[in-house]
Motif scaffolding. Structure first.
Motif, PDB file in Angstrom:
ATOM      1  N   SER A 240      38.575  28.329-120.583  1.00 25.80           N
ATOM      2  CA  SER A 240      37.267  27.712-120.355  1.00 25.80           C
ATOM      3  C   SER A 240      36.896  27.867-118.888  1.00 25.80           C
ATOM      4  O   SER A 240      37.735  28.230-118.054  1.00 25.80           O
ATOM      5  CB  SER A 240      37.291  26.227-120.745  1.00 25.80           C
TER       6      SER A 240
ATOM      7  N   SER B  68      30.533  26.285-112.144  1.00 26.55           N
ATOM      8  CA  SER B  68      31.779  26.732-112.767  1.00 26.55           C
ATOM      9  C   SER B  68      31.793  28.250-112.914  1.00 26.55           C
ATOM     10  O   SER B  68      30.739  28.881-113.067  1.00 26.55           O
ATOM     11  CB  SER B  68      31.949  26.080-114.150  1.00 26.55           C
TER      12      SER B  68
ATOM     13  N   GLN C  55      34.001  31.616-114.815  1.00 32.49           N
ATOM     14  CA  GLN C  55      34.982  32.064-115.803  1.00 32.49           C
ATOM     15  C   GLN C  55      34.968  33.584-115.860  1.00 32.49           C
ATOM     16  O   GLN C  55      33.904  34.202-115.939  1.00 32.49           O
ATOM     17  CB  GLN C  55      34.695  31.494-117.192  1.00 32.49           C
TER      18      GLN C  55
END
Length: 436
Positions: free
Chosen positions: A201, A316, A318
């Motif tokens: 995630s 975030s 990823q």
């Protein structure tokens, strides 16, 4: 004592004449062939050395042809890359014009499209004898580098090696990468990437007093493997300012790329997104958001992503790895330039700088290699001349000395014939002893 059975004087004169005739024949051969060593019987050691050197000369002459072909191929690519750079500069001028709100952006976009089509035409035509150094979109190994035969290297033990000049392709096509052709690998599966961002995630970079960091490690590189860094953030946060919905922060490895090449491409794309956000005021000019690359001695490259300070400045990241991707062209971002809107015109201004630099770097690379090939070609030419001179010093006849020796031997031959005639007539004097 005189004898009518044995004429020693005649035998001596005959041996002398034979020696003179032999030397005369040898001298005449040297004059007619121009060589003192024309065959192995003349001087086996020198003849063998000369034959090895003659073989090397023949090889270097073939290498000279190879270098000429390679130089022509690189010259075509260099000229094409320089032309594309000029066309991209023209497009930049159009994009700058599109920054004004009271201009006909549709017309400007039409002009950009024409220039873009011209770039495609130039990149497609930049081939020499079927080889185009401006195209590198294959997933197989050994397709990103072209080797130009540059030298034969003879060792002291007689073994011969071959040297090459490597010419790296620089893709300046506009094709768009096809991610759908590949297969995404599971996060943390031990593929080409590792590090914090290779997770199941997204990993948060939470704004705090100290700017947070996260890392992505590029362990190995294989052509056709794509690494994409997804950027996400909640509404109202800095992450929302440059969410990645169009795979902008991504790179597809080509044959010949290193871990550093992939890492730098990703970092550059990320930093470009940040710069664009700063330019449009979404991020403050004092923002600490950035990506930096470090490369270990083993070649493994690490990208360190730095976040923003301050509460609420969260986003975030990823990393996603996809194998078997069909690469896009080096100028694929040019296909997405659209100045018909305010946002598109502003985004295009940042994109075009990177595209121009790509074309400039390609032209510079080709120019550097072309200079090396020219230098090697000149060296091979001089080396061939030196080898020919060395062979001549070993086997060529001194024509002045041979001419003088020929005249001397011709005189000796005449004297030898005369001496033999005198020796043969000596027994005739014995008859006078028997005359009454």
């Amino acid at each position: 004592m005189s004898s009518i059975l044995t004429n020693n004087s005649a035998m001596v004169a005959l041996q002398t004449l034979r020696s003179i005739n032999k030397n005369l024949a040898m001298t005449q051969s040297q004059i007619s062939t121009g060589k003192t060593v024309g065959s192995a019987k003349d001087n086996a050691a020198v003849w063998a050395i000369s034959k090895v050197m003659e073989a090397d000369v023949k090889g270097f002459q073939s290498i000279s042809d190879s270098l000429s072909l390679g130089e022509s191929t690189v010259a075509v690519a260099q000229n094409a890359a320089e032309t594309i750079s000029d066309l991209l500069t023209d497009i930049k001028g159009k994009i700058v014009n599109a920054q004004e709100s009271n201009v006909d952006r549709n017309k400007i976009q039409d002009d950009i499209n024409v220039l873009r089509d011209q770039i495609t035409a130039v990149a497609g035509a930049a081939q020499f004898n079927g080889l185009n150094l401006l195209s590198n979109r294959e997933n197989t190994a050994d397709t990103g580098t072209v080797q130009v035969l540059s030298s034969l290297d003879r060792a002291s033990d007689g073994t011969v090696g071959i040297s090459y000049i490597d010419v790296s392709k620089n893709d300046l096509g506009l094709e768009v990468a096809d991610y759908s052709a590949g297969t995404a690998t599971a996060a943390g599966s031990g593929g080409s990437i590792s590090g914090a961002l290779d997770a199941a995630s997204a990993v948060a970079l939470t704004g705090a007093a100290t700017a947070p960091t996260q890392t992505l490690v590029i362990d190995t590189v294989a052509a056709g493997t794509a690494v994409q860094v997804n950027i996400t953030g909640a509404a109202g946060t800095v992450g929302a300012a440059f969410n990645d919905a169009t795979r902008d922060v991504s790179y597809v490895a080509r044959d010949g790329d290193s871990q550093a090449d992939v890492a730098n491409a990703l970092a550059d794309a990320f930093n470009a997104r940040v710069s664009a956000a700063i330019d449009d005021g979404t991020l403050a000019a004092t923002s600490t958001i950035a990506a930096a690359v470090t490369v270990a001695g083993t070649g493994v490259a690490t990208i360190t992503f730095t976040g923003e300070t301050g509460t609420g400045n969260n986003f975030s990241l990823q990393a996603v790895e996809t194998v078997g991707v069909s690469q896009g062209g080096g100028l694929e971002d040019l296909a997405g330039i659209d100045v018909t809107t305010d946002a598109g015109a502003e985004s295009a201004l940042g994109d075009i700088e990177g595209l121009i630099q790509t074309a400039i770097d390609a032209a510079a690379d080709f120019g550097s290699v072309r200079g090396r090939i020219e230098t090697q070609s000149e060296f091979i030419s001089n080396l061939t001349d030196s080898l020919k001179s060395g062979i001549g010093a070993l086997v060529d006849a001194d024509m002045e000395a041979a001419s003088a020796r020929l005249q001397a031997l011709q005189v000796q031959q005449q004297l030898g014939v005369q001496a033999l005639s005198i020796a043969n007539s000596a027994p005739q004097t014995i008859l006078s002893l028997f005359r009454g």
